[in-house]
Design an enzyme around this catalytic site. Structure first.
Site, mmCIF file in Angstrom:
data_model
loop_
_atom_site.group_PDB
_atom_site.id
_atom_site.type_symbol
_atom_site.label_atom_id
_atom_site.label_comp_id
_atom_site.label_asym_id
_atom_site.label_seq_id
_atom_site.Cartn_x
_atom_site.Cartn_y
_atom_site.Cartn_z
ATOM 1 N N CYS A 79 44.215 28.252 10.761
ATOM 2 C CA CYS A 79 45.214 29.076 10.075
ATOM 3 C C CYS A 79 44.598 30.346 9.501
ATOM 4 O O CYS A 79 44.357 31.293 10.227
ATOM 5 C CB CYS A 79 45.932 28.243 8.999
ATOM 6 S SG CYS A 79 47.484 28.995 8.443
ATOM 7 N N HIS A 167 48.032 23.425 11.891
ATOM 8 C CA HIS A 167 47.190 22.526 11.096
ATOM 9 C C HIS A 167 47.028 21.180 11.808
ATOM 10 O O HIS A 167 47.946 20.363 11.814
ATOM 11 C CB HIS A 167 47.798 22.313 9.709
ATOM 12 C CG HIS A 167 47.719 23.519 8.829
ATOM 13 N ND1 HIS A 167 46.666 23.745 7.981
ATOM 14 C CD2 HIS A 167 48.551 24.581 8.687
ATOM 15 C CE1 HIS A 167 46.843 24.891 7.339
ATOM 16 N NE2 HIS A 167 47.990 25.426 7.752
ATOM 17 N N GLU A 169 45.226 18.766 10.829
ATOM 18 C CA GLU A 169 44.897 17.714 9.860
ATOM 19 C C GLU A 169 46.118 16.974 9.334
ATOM 20 O O GLU A 169 45.984 15.872 8.793
ATOM 21 C CB GLU A 169 44.102 18.304 8.688
ATOM 22 C CG GLU A 169 44.853 19.298 7.813
ATOM 23 C CD GLU A 169 44.788 20.733 8.292
ATOM 24 O OE1 GLU A 169 44.996 21.637 7.469
ATOM 25 O OE2 GLU A 169 44.533 20.950 9.493
#
Length: 509
Positions: A79, A167, A169
């Site tokens: 990001c 993202h 994660e």
């Protein structure tokens, strides 16, 4: 020594989740602020740049020094990191026409690239940014797009440098773990050797070297963290360890006696200290949550200072500090802004002549549990819900009195025992009751009442960084509410908290 991955934090709310996902791959990683990275990068096999609430176009945007990293170590920029590489390396970053936040699907994937191995077109990703990469940096090669974001992923030709706008994660990115594995294992060649057994072996050796023949005192709470820390230390140094369990007057009902009994037979040298009056006196008249935490933390230090003087030769204080405690207590010009203070993070006052040892400092909660299982600790104890260090003080909103503590202990006991009775306890990560500073009108029999309201809280989580409220059965909530109102004098209303973290926190204070 396990191979390491370095995560540079730019202040993203998801930075801790990156570390969690990396650890799930059995790879050890550490989070460091972008402006205070380790001086020695030689132990690290790869680097990940986190997201950030900042825009790369703003004057106060974080500017990392990547001179010792880029082109020398495999680099994954997430990001903000992806935008930073583009903006300052010949690309172009502009405000998005619409804010790109939430679920998206990959409309193009460079399938012949190792970075996207086993990830197909249509895979769901999670976006969270207000800028977008309009032009790739010098040497940039586009690897993936979504329907709204052309440059969702790219690499730099001639380098092991990769960047993504989404993202990996968060759970909403369905192939996020696969992507991290592709980068760390296949591209960076990091070994997956971060296991509970390897941690135990490494930690026992480290503790013996660190402590030598000196004596250690440890504050037991009955919880998972302090128990695992105690067993690790006991295996490392044996009878050099003395454990102290303090009754701060803010424990759950009958917890002081039951915890002491629980440790009986585990081979630990445990001393119980009833300091409940001392803590309650220090808390008298204090309503501010941070002031309560600090009063409790300072009193704990005073109690341990007194007790340490009774143990001849004690030079170390062991604590069950875990990684979220460390991360949430860091605040460096933005990254990982302080969420709350922790009484077991940040050192001891000068007058207390004890050195600190924290064997679990780099572990997340679920990792602590796996280590506990590796050590052979009773699964029932390992499965115990987390309980906050300040105890019921932060579940009593407002000032603390012995009467309020007693009332909440009864409410909490009904709630927790009910969860166990109905087979729900192990399906919940953490549960507790909160005493609100609110009186509400009620009717009991033919009489009007004006009594306390309590809130029940039950969440599911893996490490406490994020949490969802648990949809407990209506029948259970109905029975629990009736039992509390009928059995606990002074309570006439029960509510159930259906807030998730974020935006709420697990505890109310």
């Amino acid at each position: 020594m396990e191979e390491k991955v370095l995560i540079l934090d730019f202040g993203s709310q998801y930075t801790q989740l990156i570390a969690r996902r990396v650890r799930e791959l059995f790879i050890y990683c550490e989070i460091h602020p972008y402006n205070n990275p380790p001086q020695d990068l030689s132990p690290f096999k790869a680097v990940i740049l986190s997201g950030s609430p900042y825009s790369v176009r703003s004057e106060d945007a974080p500017h990392p020094d990547l001179s010792g990293i880029r082109g020398k170590l495999p680099l994954l920029s997430v990001c903000y990191g992806a935008q930073y590489l583009a903006h300052f390396s010949g690309g172009k970053v502009s405000p998005s026409n619409i804010r790109e936040y939430g679920r998206a699907n990959l409309s193009f994937v460079a399938s012949d690239e190792a970075f996207f191995n086993s990830i197909e077109t249509g895979s769901q990703v999670w976006m969270s940014h207000s800028d977008t990469i309009k032009e790739l940096p010098t040497g940039g090669v586009r690897l993936a797009s979504t329907y709204d974001v052309e440059n969702a992923a790219y690499r730099i030709a001639g380098e092991s440098t990769y960047a993504i706008q989404f993202h990996p994660e968060v759970y909403h990115t369905t192939d996020g773990k696969q992507l991290l594995s592709n980068f760390l294992v296949d591209i960076a060649g990091v070994k997956q050797d971060w296991t509970p057994d390897s941690f135990v072996s490494m930690t026992l050796e480290s503790l013996r070297k660190q402590i030598g023949s000196e004596k250690v005192i440890l504050g037991l709470s009955g919880g998972v963290d302090s128990t695992v820390a105690a067993i690790l230390l006991h295996q490392a140094i044996g009878d050099q360890l003395t454990c102290i369990f303090v009754n701060n007057g803010l424990l759950r009902k009958d917890e002081f006696s039951s915890v002491l009994e629980q440790y009986n037979g585990m081979g630990l040298n445990v001393k119980g200290v009833d300091a409940s009056k001392r803590f309650l006196d220090k808390l008298a008249g204090i309503s501010d949550p941070e002031a309560k935490r600090k009063a409790i933390g300072n009193t704990f230090i005073d109690v341990f200072d007194d007790e340490s003087k009774l143990i001849d030769g004690a030079t170390w204080l062991a604590q069950g500090t875990i990684y979220p405690d460390v991360i949430e207590s860091i605040s460096v010009n933005g990254p990982s802004a302080t969420i709350k203070s922790h009484h077991n993070v940040g050192g001891l006052p000068d007058y207390m002549k004890l050195k600190i040892v924290e064997p679990l400092r780099m572990l997340f909660k679920d990792e602590v549990r796996r280590v506990g299982i590796s050590l052979g600790i009773d699964p029932e104890l390992i499965g115990r819900h987390p309980f906050p260090g300040p105890g019921l003080a932060i579940r009593i909103l407002g000032d603390i009195t012995a009467e309020k503590v007693s009332m909440l202990q009864e409410v909490d006991a009904i709630f927790i025992n009910g969860l166990k009775r109905d087979g729900l306890y192990d399906k919940v990560w953490q549960a507790g009751a909160i005493l609100l500073p609110v009186n509400s009108v009620g009717v009991m029999g033919d009489e009007r009442t004006y009594e306390k309201c309590v809130a029940l809280r039950a969440v599911s989580s893996t490490d406490g960084m994020t949490a969802d409220w648990v949809d407990l059965p209506y029948e259970f909530l109905q029975k629990t509410s009736n039992d509390i109102i009928n059995r606990v004098q002074g309570v006439n209303r029960v509510v159930y908290d259906i807030s998730s973290k974020p935006p709420a926190t697990i505890e109310w204070e």
